[in-house]
Design a protein around this motif. Structure first.
Motif, PDB file in Angstrom:
ATOM      1  N   LYS A 123       0.946  -1.119  -0.149  1.00 34.01           N
ATOM      2  CA  LYS A 123      -0.021  -0.023  -0.194  1.00 34.01           C
ATOM      3  C   LYS A 123       0.925   1.308  -0.007  1.00 34.01           C
ATOM      4  O   LYS A 123       0.550   2.318  -0.699  1.00 34.01           O
ATOM      5  N   ALA A 124       1.949   1.174   0.965  1.00 35.70           N
ATOM      6  CA  ALA A 124       3.124   2.368   0.814  1.00 35.70           C
ATOM      7  C   ALA A 124       3.525   2.522  -0.564  1.00 35.70           C
ATOM      8  O   ALA A 124       3.775   3.697  -1.205  1.00 35.70           O
ATOM      9  N   GLU A 126       2.400   1.599  -3.424  1.00 39.62           N
ATOM     10  CA  GLU A 126       1.454   2.220  -4.432  1.00 39.62           C
ATOM     11  C   GLU A 126       0.976   3.557  -4.284  1.00 39.62           C
ATOM     12  O   GLU A 126       0.732   4.211  -5.124  1.00 39.62           O
ATOM     13  N   GLU A 127       0.841   3.965  -2.814  1.00 46.27           N
ATOM     14  CA  GLU A 127       0.510   5.531  -2.737  1.00 46.27           C
ATOM     15  C   GLU A 127       1.847   6.412  -3.212  1.00 46.27           C
ATOM     16  O   GLU A 127       1.803   7.418  -3.647  1.00 46.27           O
ATOM     17  N   THR A 128       3.151   5.868  -2.962  1.00 42.90           N
ATOM     18  CA  THR A 128       4.410   6.634  -3.520  1.00 42.90           C
ATOM     19  C   THR A 128       4.397   6.674  -4.771  1.00 42.90           C
ATOM     20  O   THR A 128       4.385   7.802  -5.712  1.00 42.90           O
ATOM     21  N   LYS A 130       1.528   6.638  -7.040  1.00 38.43           N
ATOM     22  CA  LYS A 130       0.518   7.473  -7.328  1.00 38.43           C
ATOM     23  C   LYS A 130       0.990   9.053  -7.098  1.00 38.43           C
ATOM     24  O   LYS A 130       0.876  10.152  -7.733  1.00 38.43           O
ATOM     25  N   ARG A 131       1.629   9.186  -5.816  1.00 36.00           N
ATOM     26  CA  ARG A 131       2.231  10.775  -5.691  1.00 36.00           C
ATOM     27  C   ARG A 131       3.250  10.996  -6.643  1.00 36.00           C
ATOM     28  O   ARG A 131       3.321  11.891  -7.095  1.00 36.00           O
ATOM     29  N   LYS A 134       1.469  11.952 -10.028  1.00 36.94           N
ATOM     30  CA  LYS A 134       0.811  13.179  -9.684  1.00 36.94           C
ATOM     31  C   LYS A 134       1.709  14.345  -9.792  1.00 36.94           C
ATOM     32  O   LYS A 134       1.531  15.344 -10.344  1.00 36.94           O
TER      33      LYS A 134
END
Length: 245
Positions: A123-124, A126-128, A130-131, A134
């Motif tokens: 999850k971390a 994936e969030e990284t 995505k960030r 972006k």
């Protein structure tokens, strides 16, 4: 005198307290005057199990409720009466299918620590990702921002210019209609629309004639240009004779 009065009151209070506590529950309540004893009139009796003649529902009877025929109620009976309930303890254990469902549910809702750590890492990550994506998109858009602002200003300028030209054209048409009909006319009236159609037809005809004239001028200019023919140079003669063999 005061000491004797105080001792008498204390004796009365103790006797009253013993009488109340002998058969009722006493709850002390604090008020402005001091401590006041309140007695609770409800004294529930302890629950006693009838182990000699327990209630065992007949599952074959139609009058027996359905909830008393379930395995959950059998577990309840066995937990309350034990072997006197007549329930086989082996039947209280879950079946293989139920065990598989329980294991699947536990693995889904209560996974082991290693799985939880892997899920947190995934999850971390994936969030990284995505960030970063972006941030990259924002950087690309910020790089395009001056060009986009310039195009937006140009489009806005052209829109204003077109709107201004449309207003001027409409005012010109209204003035021409007033001059033709002798009075101010509504731009939504059929007469005005018919006049506009005629004017547009004439303008289209003029543009067509102008285009044809320009084409004819171009053709005339091409035909009047001098045509240069390709010149061929004569072959050069050999100065020297062939040597004798």
């Amino acid at each position: 005198m005061a000491a004797s009065t105080l001792s008498q009151r204390a004796g009365v209070f103790l006797r009253t307290f013993r009488v109340f506590t002998s058969y009722k529950a006493v709850v002390p309540v604090i008020c402005r005057c001091g401590a006041v004893l309140q007695s609770a009139g409800y004294n529930p009796k302890p629950l006693r199990l009838n182990l000699r003649d327990p209630y065992i529902p007949d599952k074959d009877d139609e009058k027996t409720p359905q909830w008393q025929k379930t395995a959950h109620y059998d577990r309840k009976l066995f937990g309350r009466y034990g072997s006197a309930s007549g329930v086989d303890p082996a039947s209280l254990w879950p079946s293989h299918a139920q065990l598989e469902d329980i294991i699947a549910e536990e693995s889904q809702w209560h996974p082991p620590l290693e799985v939880m750590l892997k899920n947190i890492e995934a999850k971390a990550a994936e969030e990284t990702a995505k960030r970063l994506a972006k941030e990259k998109l924002i950087a690309e858009n910020m790089a395009k921002m001056p060009k986009m602002i310039k195009e937006w200003r140009q489009a806005k300028k052209e829109s204003k210019k077109k709107l201004k030209e449309e207003k001027a054209r409409k005012a010109k048409l209204l003035a021409e209609a007033r001059e033709r009909f002798g009075y101010a006319i509504d731009p939504r009236s059929p007469k005005f629309l018919e006049m506009v159609a005629e004017i547009e037809k004439e303008e289209k005809k003029k543009r067509k004639l102008l285009k044809r004239r320009l084409r004819e001028e171009q053709v005339a200019a091409l035909s009047s240009a001098p045509s240069s023919a390709p010149s061929s140079a004569p072959p050069a003669a050999d100065d020297g004779a062939d040597d004798p063999a």
